[in-house]
Motif scaffolding. Structure first.
Motif, PDB file in Angstrom:
ATOM      1  N   LYS A   1       0.842  -1.209   0.000  1.00  0.00           N
ATOM      2  CA  LYS A   1       0.000   0.000   0.000  1.00  0.00           C
ATOM      3  C   LYS A   1       0.870   1.250   0.000  1.00  0.00           C
ATOM      4  CE  LYS A   1      -2.370  -0.735   3.758  1.00  0.00           C
ATOM      5  NZ  LYS A   1      -1.830  -2.022   4.217  1.00  0.00           N
ATOM      6  N   VAL A   2       1.928   1.208   0.775  1.00  0.00           N
ATOM      7  CA  VAL A   2       2.837   2.347   0.858  1.00  0.00           C
ATOM      8  C   VAL A   2       3.539   2.543  -0.480  1.00  0.00           C
ATOM      9  CG1 VAL A   2       4.823   3.323   2.070  1.00  0.00           C
ATOM     10  CG2 VAL A   2       3.161   1.913   3.324  1.00  0.00           C
ATOM     11  N   VAL A   3       4.000   1.472  -1.059  1.00  0.00           N
ATOM     12  CA  VAL A   3       4.732   1.545  -2.325  1.00  0.00           C
ATOM     13  C   VAL A   3       3.829   2.045  -3.438  1.00  0.00           C
ATOM     14  CG1 VAL A   3       6.021   0.202  -4.030  1.00  0.00           C
ATOM     15  CG2 VAL A   3       6.343  -0.240  -1.588  1.00  0.00           C
ATOM     16  N   LYS A   4       2.572   1.631  -3.447  1.00  0.00           N
ATOM     17  CA  LYS A   4       1.647   2.115  -4.468  1.00  0.00           C
ATOM     18  C   LYS A   4       1.483   3.635  -4.385  1.00  0.00           C
ATOM     19  CE  LYS A   4      -2.243  -0.024  -5.183  1.00  0.00           C
ATOM     20  NZ  LYS A   4      -3.525  -0.711  -4.912  1.00  0.00           N
ATOM     21  N   SER A   5       1.491   4.178  -3.189  1.00  0.00           N
ATOM     22  CA  SER A   5       1.332   5.626  -3.031  1.00  0.00           C
ATOM     23  C   SER A   5       2.571   6.391  -3.485  1.00  0.00           C
ATOM     24  CB  SER A   5       1.020   5.963  -1.570  1.00  0.00           C
ATOM     25  OG  SER A   5      -0.300   5.610  -1.243  1.00  0.00           O
ATOM     26  N   ILE A   6       3.750   5.834  -3.246  1.00  0.00           N
ATOM     27  CA  ILE A   6       4.977   6.553  -3.581  1.00  0.00           C
ATOM     28  C   ILE A   6       5.398   6.322  -5.025  1.00  0.00           C
ATOM     29  CG2 ILE A   6       6.653   4.769  -2.956  1.00  0.00           C
ATOM     30  CD1 ILE A   6       6.913   8.474  -1.952  1.00  0.00           C
ATOM     31  N   ALA A   7       4.886   5.269  -5.663  1.00  0.00           N
ATOM     32  CA  ALA A   7       5.365   4.875  -6.992  1.00  0.00           C
ATOM     33  C   ALA A   7       5.280   5.985  -8.041  1.00  0.00           C
ATOM     34  CB  ALA A   7       4.615   3.632  -7.470  1.00  0.00           C
ATOM     35  N   PRO A   8       4.234   6.824  -8.059  1.00  0.00           N
ATOM     36  CA  PRO A   8       4.197   7.879  -9.088  1.00  0.00           C
ATOM     37  C   PRO A   8       5.120   9.063  -8.807  1.00  0.00           C
ATOM     38  CG  PRO A   8       1.981   7.231  -8.392  1.00  0.00           C
ATOM     39  CD  PRO A   8       2.937   6.686  -7.393  1.00  0.00           C
ATOM     40  N   HIS A   9       5.880   9.035  -7.725  1.00  0.00           N
ATOM     41  CA  HIS A   9       6.756  10.156  -7.381  1.00  0.00           C
ATOM     42  C   HIS A   9       7.768  10.376  -8.494  1.00  0.00           C
ATOM     43  CE1 HIS A   9       9.312  12.860  -5.164  1.00  0.00           C
ATOM     44  NE2 HIS A   9       8.558  12.772  -4.091  1.00  0.00           N
ATOM     45  N   PRO A  10       7.850  11.595  -9.046  1.00  0.00           N
ATOM     46  CA  PRO A  10       8.710  11.802 -10.221  1.00  0.00           C
ATOM     47  C   PRO A  10      10.208  11.718  -9.952  1.00  0.00           C
ATOM     48  CG  PRO A  10       7.749  13.874  -9.470  1.00  0.00           C
ATOM     49  CD  PRO A  10       7.083  12.793  -8.684  1.00  0.00           C
ATOM     50  N   ALA A  11      10.624  11.731  -8.708  1.00  0.00           N
ATOM     51  CA  ALA A  11      12.060  11.730  -8.424  1.00  0.00           C
ATOM     52  C   ALA A  11      12.639  10.330  -8.255  1.00  0.00           C
ATOM     53  CB  ALA A  11      12.342  12.556  -7.170  1.00  0.00           C
ATOM     54  N   LEU A  12      11.833   9.305  -8.416  1.00  0.00           N
ATOM     55  CA  LEU A  12      12.331   7.940  -8.235  1.00  0.00           C
ATOM     56  C   LEU A  12      13.129   7.493  -9.453  1.00  0.00           C
ATOM     57  CD1 LEU A  12       9.128   6.319  -6.697  1.00  0.00           C
ATOM     58  CD2 LEU A  12      11.243   6.919  -5.496  1.00  0.00           C
ATOM     59  N   SER A  13      14.152   6.683  -9.207  1.00  0.00           N
ATOM     60  CA  SER A  13      14.981   6.172 -10.295  1.00  0.00           C
ATOM     61  C   SER A  13      14.329   4.951 -10.933  1.00  0.00           C
ATOM     62  CB  SER A  13      16.363   5.792  -9.761  1.00  0.00           C
ATOM     63  OG  SER A  13      16.262   4.653  -8.911  1.00  0.00           O
ATOM     64  N   GLU A  14      14.823   4.590 -12.112  1.00  0.00           N
ATOM     65  CA  GLU A  14      14.289   3.397 -12.766  1.00  0.00           C
ATOM     66  C   GLU A  14      14.600   2.153 -11.950  1.00  0.00           C
ATOM     67  OE1 GLU A  14      14.232   1.104 -17.060  1.00  0.00           O
ATOM     68  OE2 GLU A  14      14.647   3.244 -16.907  1.00  0.00           O
ATOM     69  N   ALA A  15      15.758   2.144 -11.321  1.00  0.00           N
ATOM     70  CA  ALA A  15      16.116   0.984 -10.490  1.00  0.00           C
ATOM     71  C   ALA A  15      15.117   0.826  -9.351  1.00  0.00           C
ATOM     72  CB  ALA A  15      17.528   1.146  -9.951  1.00  0.00           C
TER      73      ALA A  15
ATOM     74  N   VAL B   1       3.292   2.181 -10.933  1.00  0.00           N
ATOM     75  CA  VAL B   1       4.599   2.420 -11.539  1.00  0.00           C
ATOM     76  C   VAL B   1       4.411   3.004 -12.937  1.00  0.00           C
ATOM     77  CG1 VAL B   1       6.673   1.308 -12.452  1.00  0.00           C
ATOM     78  CG2 VAL B   1       5.834   0.698 -10.174  1.00  0.00           C
ATOM     79  N   ALA B   2       3.440   2.480 -13.679  1.00  0.00           N
ATOM     80  CA  ALA B   2       3.169   3.002 -15.016  1.00  0.00           C
ATOM     81  C   ALA B   2       2.737   4.457 -14.973  1.00  0.00           C
ATOM     82  CB  ALA B   2       2.095   2.154 -15.686  1.00  0.00           C
ATOM     83  N   LYS B   3       2.230   4.911 -13.844  1.00  0.00           N
ATOM     84  CA  LYS B   3       1.775   6.293 -13.693  1.00  0.00           C
ATOM     85  C   LYS B   3       2.942   7.252 -13.443  1.00  0.00           C
ATOM     86  CE  LYS B   3      -1.847   8.817 -11.164  1.00  0.00           C
ATOM     87  NZ  LYS B   3      -2.756   9.015 -12.299  1.00  0.00           N
ATOM     88  N   ASN B   4       4.116   6.714 -13.107  1.00  0.00           N
ATOM     89  CA  ASN B   4       5.255   7.576 -12.825  1.00  0.00           C
ATOM     90  C   ASN B   4       5.641   8.354 -14.080  1.00  0.00           C
ATOM     91  OD1 ASN B   4       8.192   8.372 -12.524  1.00  0.00           O
ATOM     92  ND2 ASN B   4       7.801   7.512 -10.500  1.00  0.00           N
ATOM     93  N   PRO B   5       5.689   9.680 -14.016  1.00  0.00           N
ATOM     94  CA  PRO B   5       5.955  10.471 -15.224  1.00  0.00           C
ATOM     95  C   PRO B   5       7.329  10.239 -15.828  1.00  0.00           C
ATOM     96  CG  PRO B   5       6.003  11.860 -13.268  1.00  0.00           C
ATOM     97  CD  PRO B   5       5.484  10.528 -12.827  1.00  0.00           C
ATOM     98  N   ASP B   6       8.271   9.699 -15.023  1.00  0.00           N
ATOM     99  CA  ASP B   6       9.625   9.477 -15.523  1.00  0.00           C
ATOM    100  C   ASP B   6       9.896   8.024 -15.879  1.00  0.00           C
ATOM    101  OD1 ASP B   6      10.215  12.174 -15.239  1.00  0.00           O
ATOM    102  OD2 ASP B   6      10.889  11.927 -13.172  1.00  0.00           O
ATOM    103  N   ALA B   7       8.870   7.186 -15.881  1.00  0.00           N
ATOM    104  CA  ALA B   7       9.079   5.794 -16.299  1.00  0.00           C
ATOM    105  C   ALA B   7       9.624   5.780 -17.725  1.00  0.00           C
ATOM    106  CB  ALA B   7       7.765   5.026 -16.219  1.00  0.00           C
ATOM    107  N   SER B   8      10.655   4.984 -17.935  1.00  0.00           N
ATOM    108  CA  SER B   8      11.337   4.987 -19.232  1.00  0.00           C
ATOM    109  C   SER B   8      10.514   4.261 -20.288  1.00  0.00           C
ATOM    110  CB  SER B   8      12.702   4.314 -19.102  1.00  0.00           C
ATOM    111  OG  SER B   8      12.530   2.913 -18.894  1.00  0.00           O
TER     112      SER B   8
END
Length: 503
Positions: free
Chosen positions: A378-392, A409-416
């Motif tokens: 649940k926590v990870v789902k909330s943080i996953a769209p954070h734009p500052a996260l790395s691909e790793a 994760v697919a919602k993250n704006p910086d997903a490659s």
């Protein structure tokens, strides 16, 4: 052809010559879309307004039309649209005040800053709808005058007007200083006493289901009181007498007011209706003692409303997070948390509380990274769209939590682009992830082709500029209008194809 033409109407890559052709054939629906285009010239706006008046309001709002472009005699709706935006001419208002069409006079009455002589004409209109519309936004002086109008429907409109003087609003509750109303919409049409059948079989009847009049115009008076109670200009002292009113709808506005005595809020907390208690729970004016009382409310909606209260103590919110199924939206109290509070929230043993914190997008890097590695999905789902996260970090989330976090994760704006392609091939498939990929700026052609397999992702993918042009053209013949419209709106649609689609 309508979905195709509507799509072309909003296509940002539509060539100028095709835009002109589209304006020349525009119906009401297409004109509304064309009115939103950023590349419209003033000449094109004038041409569009001459096709249909339904686009004029937006064109006027965008200042693409002026008084020189409109003839108020032949284009009364266009003239009214400019008057609403304050771009019309005073002479138009005087002309339209005597328009034989009631709807036109009613629209005129809704215009701001009307000349005083026009307001006087409208205030004396023989159709009560015109006078009531004027009352909704009249100046304080005019509102005070219309509060004495013999028709109760006009008084109801005055009650809705935030410019109405507070003393007049109070008088609309008590009746003190006002002559009795002589008519209402009910006794205008029916012999009194009359109570409307809520299942009225008459197809032409437009009376409200609760309409009633025994000579006192009771249903209109009730609605007048309701509007006075919702009006923020009404003095607090004038509403206190409704705290124990049998009607929930008359108590509800009190629950949201920020200026009532604590004793009134405590009384409202004892209401039998969860809606009143929920409205009260979200009110930042209630004190901590009452917050704790409402935190123990047996109805989940009340608890969820309390969680949205910007003054809810964090310890109370912690208890709510574990029991009220608040969801993952960023709550006002979490958004306002200090650095020390953020650190305490991040270290909380309650994963629901960490989940709420993870919705913030301004977290310190070390806390953001700790939440990204949280053991609770649940926590990870909330943080996953954070734009500052790395691909790793994003890949590690999927490795640990699988399908539970793929869509987020697919919602993250910086997903490659590569990661998005992999998400569309995930097994088992995650349909919601396809919809997120379909709207992602980094989506590639292979990823978008995969998204076309999902009925909800298909119309989104059809409008993505990375979709291959030949596929976009094929989608124009699809049997679902949303897909066709999206494909026609796709800026990657070849101009030669666009030319063939515009008659």
């Amino acid at each position: 052809m309508t979905p195709v033409l509507r799509g072309l109407a909003v296509n940002p890559a539509l060539p100028p010559e095709l835009l002109g052709r589209l304006i020349a054939i525009a119906d009401e629906d297409i004109a509304v879309d064309l009115a939103e285009r950023e590349d419209l010239t003033r000449a094109q706006a004038v041409a569009l307004a001459s096709r249909t008046e339904y686009s004029v309001a937006r064109l006027a709002e965008r200042r693409l039309l002026t008084g020189d472009d409109i003839n108020p005699v032949t284009q009364p709706l266009a003239a009214l649209a400019l008057l609403v935006e304050g771009a019309g001419r005073p002479a138009w208002a005087r002309l339209l005040a005597s328009d034989p069409i009631v709807d036109h006079r009613e629209k005129l009455a809704a215009c701001p800053n009307l000349p005083s002589e026009v307001q006087e004409i409208l205030a004396a209109d023989t159709d009560i709808r015109v006078v009531a519309e004027l009352a909704l936004q009249a100046t304080p002086d005019m509102a005070a005058r219309l509060a004495e109008h013999p028709h109760a429907e006009v008084r109801r409109a005055v009650a809705d007007n935030e410019a109405t003087p507070p003393a007049v609003l109070a008088a609309l509750i008590t009746g003190e200083g006002l002559p009795p109303a002589r008519r209402c919409l009910v006794c205008d049409r029916e012999e009194t006493p009359f109570t409307h059948d809520p299942h009225c079989p008459r197809p032409d009847c437009d009376l409200p289901p609760d309409a009633a009049c025994d000579g006192s115009h009771e249903s209109t008076v009730y609605r007048t009181h309701l509007r006075v109670l919702w009006n923020p200009a009404t003095p607090a002292a004038a509403v206190l007498g409704f705290v124990d009113h049998p009607s929930m709808l008359l108590r509800w506005p009190l629950a949201v007011r920020p200026d009532l005595p604590t004793a009134i809020y405590e009384c409202l907390a004892g209401s039998s209706e969860p809606g009143v208690r929920a409205a009260l729970a979200e009110n930042p004016a209630i004190d901590d003692d009452l917050i704790r009382v409402l935190a123990a409310d047996p109805v989940a909606d009340v608890q969820r409303a309390l969680a949205r209260n910007p003054r809810v103590p964090l310890e109370v919110l912690s208890g709510l997070a574990g029991t009220a199924r608040i969801g993952s939206a960023l709550l006002p109290r979490i958004a306002a948390a200090s650095r020390v509070e953020i650190e305490n929230l991040a270290a909380s043993p309650n994963p629901a509380l960490r989940m709420l914190l993870a919705e913030r997008r301004d977290l310190p890097p070390e806390i953001r990274d700790a939440l990204a590695a949280d053991p609770d999905a649940k926590v990870v789902k909330s943080i996953a769209p954070h734009p500052a996260l790395s691909e790793a970090q994003l890949r590690a989330m999927i490795d640990r939590h699988g399908v539970r976090v793929v869509a987020r994760v697919a919602k993250n704006p910086d997903a490659s682009p590569a990661l998005l392609e992999e998400l569309t091939r995930h097994r088992p498939p995650v349909q919601k992830a396809l919809r997120e990929v379909a709207r992602h700026r980094n989506a590639t052609a292979p990823a978008l082709l995969a998204c076309l397999s999902d009925w909800q992702a298909r119309p989104i993918a059809a409008g993505h500029p990375a979709l291959p042009p030949q596929v976009i053209v094929e989608l124009l013949a699809y049997d679902e209008w949303r897909v066709v419209e999206a494909a026609a709106a796709n800026p990657s649609l070849p101009p030669v194809v666009m030319s063939k689609l515009v008659p």
